[in-house]
Design an enzyme around this catalytic site. Structure first.
Site, PDB file in Angstrom:
ATOM      1  N   CYS A  12       0.867  -1.177   0.000  1.00 13.92           N
ATOM      2  CA  CYS A  12       0.000   0.000   0.000  1.00 13.92           C
ATOM      3  C   CYS A  12       0.911   1.237   0.000  1.00 13.92           C
ATOM      4  CB  CYS A  12      -0.896   0.003   1.227  1.00 13.92           C
ATOM      5  SG  CYS A  12       0.060   0.089   2.748  1.00 13.92           S
ATOM      6  N   HIS A  40       6.270  -6.858   6.760  1.00 13.54           N
ATOM      7  CA  HIS A  40       6.203  -8.280   7.131  1.00 13.54           C
ATOM      8  C   HIS A  40       6.447  -9.166   5.922  1.00 13.54           C
ATOM      9  CE1 HIS A  40       5.296  -7.851  11.263  1.00 13.54           C
ATOM     10  NE2 HIS A  40       4.352  -6.970  11.005  1.00 13.54           N
ATOM     11  N   CYS A 106       3.065   5.994   8.354  1.00 12.83           N
ATOM     12  CA  CYS A 106       2.132   6.342   7.283  1.00 12.83           C
ATOM     13  C   CYS A 106       1.359   7.612   7.682  1.00 12.83           C
ATOM     14  CB  CYS A 106       1.154   5.190   7.058  1.00 12.83           C
ATOM     15  SG  CYS A 106      -0.124   5.620   5.875  1.00 12.83           S
ATOM     16  N   GLU A 136       0.414  -1.078  15.483  1.00  6.33           N
ATOM     17  CA  GLU A 136      -0.243   0.205  15.154  1.00  6.33           C
ATOM     18  C   GLU A 136      -1.079   0.688  16.339  1.00  6.33           C
ATOM     19  OE1 GLU A 136      -2.738   0.396  11.546  1.00  6.33           O
ATOM     20  OE2 GLU A 136      -3.946   1.861  12.628  1.00  6.33           O
ATOM     21  N   THR A 174      -6.336   1.314  11.174  1.00  2.43           N
ATOM     22  CA  THR A 174      -6.522   1.656   9.751  1.00  2.43           C
ATOM     23  C   THR A 174      -7.020   0.480   8.924  1.00  2.43           C
ATOM     24  OG1 THR A 174      -4.175   1.228   9.405  1.00  2.43           O
ATOM     25  CG2 THR A 174      -4.828   3.526   9.649  1.00  2.43           C
ATOM     26  N   SER A 231      -2.548 -12.052   7.236  1.00  2.00           N
ATOM     27  CA  SER A 231      -3.993 -12.228   7.319  1.00  2.00           C
ATOM     28  C   SER A 231      -4.685 -11.564   6.139  1.00  2.00           C
ATOM     29  CB  SER A 231      -4.535 -11.691   8.633  1.00  2.00           C
ATOM     30  OG  SER A 231      -4.193 -10.352   8.761  1.00  2.00           O
ATOM     31  N   SER A 274       2.059  -6.980   1.890  1.00  2.57           N
ATOM     32  CA  SER A 274       3.504  -7.012   2.156  1.00  2.57           C
ATOM     33  C   SER A 274       4.298  -7.625   1.010  1.00  2.57           C
ATOM     34  CB  SER A 274       3.780  -7.821   3.416  1.00  2.57           C
ATOM     35  OG  SER A 274       2.925  -7.425   4.440  1.00  2.57           O
TER      36      SER A 274
HETATM   37 FE1  F3S Z   1      -1.114   1.300   4.253  1.00  3.71          FE
HETATM   38 FE2  F3S Z   1      -1.130   3.552   5.488  1.00  3.71          FE
HETATM   39 FE3  F3S Z   1      -3.347   2.483   4.702  1.00  3.71          FE
HETATM   40  S1  F3S Z   1       0.209   1.865   5.906  1.00  3.71           S
HETATM   41  S2  F3S Z   1      -3.006   0.310   4.795  1.00  3.71           S
HETATM   42  S3  F3S Z   1      -1.752   3.261   3.395  1.00  3.71           S
HETATM   43  S4  F3S Z   1      -2.970   3.460   6.630  1.00  3.71           S
END
Ligand code: F3S
Length: 291
Positions: A12, A40, A106, A136, A174, A231, A274
């Site tokens: 992401c 991960h 993030c 987190e 998140t 997961s 990941s």
């Molecule tokens: Fe990734 Fe940030 Fe969303 S780490 S899952 S873009 S909150």
């Protein structure tokens, strides 16, 4: 035969940003540490270790690291905070030791830190909806300036009683399931508490799942790439299986033993959060060359 890669497969935005930060910092020639594995994915972490990146596993290990203020070498220690973020006191501990801290939290997670910091500073009671063992959530809890609770299930929401007379600010992990979060919010609202809800769920996971379902529904075979403990990759596999019988879960290219029907026209590829781009490309090329 067509190969269709799901938009948003793999890293992401936040994870990509954090991983890119590590590679950028490696160019500087400084000694680079990450607080926890940056992502991960064993392959990525191994590759970074070969390039000299070290991982600080936990708070105890951080405590044991030297105080750099006594050393004259400016290259001695840079620590990168990964996308999940860390509690405020962990960041402070790094800074107090004279380490250069590069915060790759993030921005969506950082927004939650700022919200809980501000709202708890104003006297609100904070309720975080998410997995209490997830880094987190531990990070978010660590930015509160006052009391905070964490709940994860609908049952916990039903039993939950906040301190009397307090305004409640609710935030979510998140990656929390949106529908489940809505159910929990409804339960809290029905109890008549003074609740302020901040929807902090990130769309990256949901979008990846939706796009995966769309591709899988039309595909003759689906390849899901992800770690065995991931997961979110397991969830993608489950989604694909529902609509596509020929679904394969692989961790690396070596696991891929595709048996495609002759009439196969469309092979879809998706990947957990990941999974590095390099691996996705390898799988794509393999399918292109071999079928
Ligand atoms: Fe990734 Fe940030 Fe969303 S780490 S899952 S873009 S909150």
């Amino acid at each position: 035969m067509e190969i269709r890669l799901v938009a948003g497969a793999g890293f992401c935005f936040g994870v990509k940003r954090a991983v890119d930060t590590v590679y950028e910092q490696l160019q500087t020639g400084k000694t680079i540490y990450t607080y926890g594995p940056i992502v991960h994915n064993e392959e990525v972490v191994k590759e970074l270790a070969e390039l000299g990146v070290r991982v600080i596993e936990n708070r105890q290990e951080l405590e044991r690291l030297p105080d750099l203020r006594s050393l004259a070498d400016p290259r001695a220690g840079t620590v990168i905070i990964r996308a999940h973020g860390v509690p405020r006191e962990v960041q402070q501990c790094m800074e107090q030791k004279g380490w250069e801290v590069i915060d790759a939290t993030c921005p969506f997670v950082k927004r939650i830190h700022r919200t809980v910091e501000k709202k708890s500073g104003q006297g609100d009671h904070i309720l975080v909806v998410g997995n209490p063992d997830h880094p987190e959530i531990q990070g978010i809890v660590g930015w509160c300036n006052g009391p905070v609770d964490v709940i994860e299930t609908v049952e916990e929401a039903e039993k939950y009683v906040p301190p009397e007379g307090k305004k409640l600010t609710v935030v979510a992990q998140t990656t929390f399931n949106y529908n489940k979060f809505q159910t929990i919010v409804e339960i809290l609202k029905k109890k008549g508490y003074n609740v302020s809800i901040v929807n902090t769920i990130c769309n990256a996971t949901e979008d990846r799942q939706r796009d995966t379902r769309e591709v899988a529904a039309n595909a003759d075979a689906m390849i899901v790439i992800g770690g065995k403990h991931s997961s979110n990759a397991a969830k993608l596999y489950e989604i694909c299986r529902e609509v596509c019988d020929n679904t394969y879960f692989i961790q690396t290219l070596d696991d891929l033993h595709l048996e495609l029907p002759k009439s196969a026209r469309l092979v879809g590829i998706t990947a957990g959060a990941s999974t590095p781009n390099k691996l996705i490309e390898e799988v794509q090329n393999y399918v292109r060359i071999n079928f």
